[in-house]
Design a protein around this motif. Sequence first.
Motif, short mmCIF file in Angstrom:
data_model
loop_
_atom_site.label_atom_id
_atom_site.label_comp_id
_atom_site.label_asym_id
_atom_site.label_seq_id
_atom_site.Cartn_x
_atom_site.Cartn_y
_atom_site.Cartn_z
N SER A 72 0.59 -0.77 -0.11
CA SER A 72 -0.14 0.09 -0.12
C SER A 72 1.31 1.05 0.15
CB SER A 72 -0.71 -0.14 0.98
OG SER A 72 -0.46 -0.24 2.12
N THR A 73 1.76 1.47 -0.14
CA THR A 73 3.15 1.99 0.04
C THR A 73 2.34 3.24 -1.69
OG1 THR A 73 4.32 1.30 -1.36
CG2 THR A 73 4.71 1.24 1.24
N SER A 74 2.00 2.80 -2.38
CA SER A 74 1.61 4.12 -3.46
C SER A 74 0.61 4.22 -2.91
CB SER A 74 1.22 2.60 -4.58
OG SER A 74 0.37 1.88 -4.73
N MET A 75 -0.34 3.98 -2.24
CA MET A 75 -1.50 4.46 -2.19
C MET A 75 -0.78 5.80 -1.06
SD MET A 75 -4.04 1.72 -0.77
CE MET A 75 -5.16 2.99 0.11
N VAL A 76 -0.20 5.47 -0.06
CA VAL A 76 0.27 6.62 0.13
C VAL A 76 1.25 7.67 -0.33
CG1 VAL A 76 2.63 6.88 2.51
CG2 VAL A 76 0.73 5.01 2.65
N GLY A 89 6.54 6.05 9.14
CA GLY A 89 6.49 4.69 8.19
C GLY A 89 6.99 5.20 7.03
N HIS A 90 6.26 4.64 5.96
CA HIS A 90 6.89 5.03 5.34
C HIS A 90 6.51 6.81 4.39
CE1 HIS A 90 6.94 4.60 -0.05
NE2 HIS A 90 5.78 5.72 0.06
N GLY A 91 7.28 7.27 3.64
CA GLY A 91 6.45 8.51 2.88
C GLY A 91 6.45 9.77 4.12
N SER A 92 6.86 10.13 5.34
CA SER A 92 7.14 10.13 6.79
C SER A 92 8.27 12.31 6.76
CB SER A 92 7.72 9.90 8.33
OG SER A 92 9.13 9.38 7.96
N ASP A 93 8.88 11.76 5.84
CA ASP A 93 9.21 12.52 5.38
C ASP A 93 9.01 13.56 4.48
OD1 ASP A 93 9.33 11.16 3.61
OD2 ASP A 93 11.33 11.91 2.65
N ARG A 94 7.87 13.61 4.19
CA ARG A 94 7.09 14.15 2.76
C ARG A 94 6.06 14.69 4.24
NH1 ARG A 94 5.32 11.56 -1.90
NH2 ARG A 94 4.51 13.51 -2.49
N ALA A 95 6.01 13.92 4.84
CA ALA A 95 4.86 14.58 6.12
C ALA A 95 5.27 15.88 7.03
CB ALA A 95 4.21 13.34 7.28
#
Length: 711
Positions: A126-130, A167-173
């Motif tokens: 589900s990483t693509s969803m994030v 988690g995945h993409g936390s840097d984008r958060a």
Amino acid sequence: PRFPAMASDCGDRHATLKRCLGVLRDARNDSEQFAALLLVTKAVRAGEVDAKTRRQIFDAIGFTFPTRLLISRQPPADCPPHTFRALGLTLLACFCTDPELAGHSQILNKIPTFNDILLSPCDPDSTSMVDDVYQCLSAVLATARGPRELVTKGTVSALCQAYLNGGHGSDRALTLLVGLLAIAEAKCWQRDAPQLLAVLSKLSGDFLKAEDMTKFELCDVLPHFIPLSPPLTENSQGSKCLCRLYKGLADILGSKLSQSQRDPALKLSASLVQACGAEWIPAGSAGSKFLALLVNLACVEVRLTLEEPDPVQLEGKKEVVTACYVLMEMGIQECLREENPLLENVQKMQLMRIMEEAFGAVIFYLRQVKQEELQDPFIFASVRVLGAWMAEETSSLKQEICELLPFLVDYTRKLFKEGSPAVNLPQAELVSTEGSALPQDALRFLLPGFCHLTAEDRPRDILISVGAPALLCEYFLQQWQVLTSESSAPAPLTSTEMSLQTMCGVFLNLVVTAPDLVRRDKTFSSLMDVLLKSLPLLLPQTHRLVLAANVATLGLMMARILAGSAALQGTQSAEEFFGAAIRFLCQAHTAQADPGSEGLAVAVSPAYVSAWEDIRELWFLGMQALAGCIPLFPWLPRAALQARCLEGLSRLLSRVAPASVDFELIAAFQAVLVELARASEQCRGVIVSHHGTEWANLYGMAALEQCLAEQ
């Protein structure tokens, strides 16, 4: 076959995609549409969709089908549970690359869904969803309505949690949080302070522990998470964050640094000063050394940049130099602090010398400024910090400041008259921007310095020669309009109110030292009109007593000079002003029990006690000015009688012990009483009927005794 596999050749891929779009439009059922959609989303994910094709996809399916996919709970056979949701998000992420679609209500109302996905457990499938959610949120943030919608729909909290979960993409958060805070800091902290504080706690912990370039990268991120309100010092978690930031900065600034490492540390320090003053720096030897080092580094940076300004180099240094200005302003405040000072006297003297050299560089830079550069926010910041120095340090750099005065007056006049778009860089704003802190309000920061300078011959002559009094009169009128538009409910002192008070000080200096200017310059007549109308409005507002005292005293002093003007010839506004001025002066003292005896003693009235330190000298000057006005205005005794001030003063002096009334107060009372007794038979009668002859003798008021005896 109806649904061909996606071809590898670029031209074939576009042809296939076009056929799939046709199928999407003409599909007879969900399975046909789903099959075509798989190929479309595959192309979208591969980044093979240009703007025209993206619009064709949207025209073919709109928002309805992706919305159905997001809420569907039954995936196709042999597919993961989130298949439909993932397809819907991919399409929405594709649409969001169009700014017009990103701000559409159909995207904005899906923000709660985006938040839920960020907070859901993320497995490898589900990483693509994030990723798609982050793409959608980034696009929404860039729209006009987006930031407000993100804040009100809970995205700040979701992003904080996503970052803390790591988690995945936390840097984008974290990147999105920085963007949101840059646009809507106050609203973010107002709604989600605990979550943002948790992020700051993690960032400050990482900052303290880091021993590589991460430490310097965090210097750039952390300022976004330091709120101006609520203060971090108000709770234990915020205080712990500040402690970690102090220790981390002490580690950095105590080391040998390159410019690229030092600049972010100075900017972070300035952000902390903006938010907390010097409260984040601990008391004691280590804290005082750190503070002295911080101000020293700031002064060195300012001198290196401004003493020999290279236009190209300066452009890249303006942000860090503006941060240094904030640190220098703190240095001034700490050098002047007498109660619980962080600095020792030796450190204060050293820093004042160092800051004097840095302010010399600021003056040198401002003297090189060209007319076409006046809109530059950096010039605004430079003028502002110089204003802070001029407000407190009146003896050093006097020659240089005098030479710069024509520029300062011209600059502030230009911004004031034109309503300049010049704005403060973020680091330049140490105080709140309510009230008169408009972008063009450079005058506000120079007023305290002008107040000092108008008390001295040479700078006053320069200010008069370049038209500063006329500018200040106009500014006073404008600020009075701002004040009357504010709420009259009790509130902390606003910058507008402070500006008006300081300007009264400037005008008082001019009235005393340059009365001919007041007499001949028409702008002072306009100022007099405003003073006449303003005092009756101010006096009932007890929380504005200091401003009322300034207005009353200035008005009385000016009235002596402008006694012949039409506005003062018994007009309604003049009578109302003098009535208010007399009430202000006569209600300042009362009788109260004397702890040292059984009798009564004179004391400052309860309503005046909290402000008396600020208005005491004004009160005495006002009494002197009132005495001077009485012979000039034949109708003035009538105003005194209407205010019943003679009865009140007689009762006061009859009741209190004479020893409790000091000589200065007796002299002030006597001056007014003598002039009223000379000017009006009725006033003299009131004084005599209230045992004036007896208490005049009791208080040693020889002039009043003689006046009453002569009649």
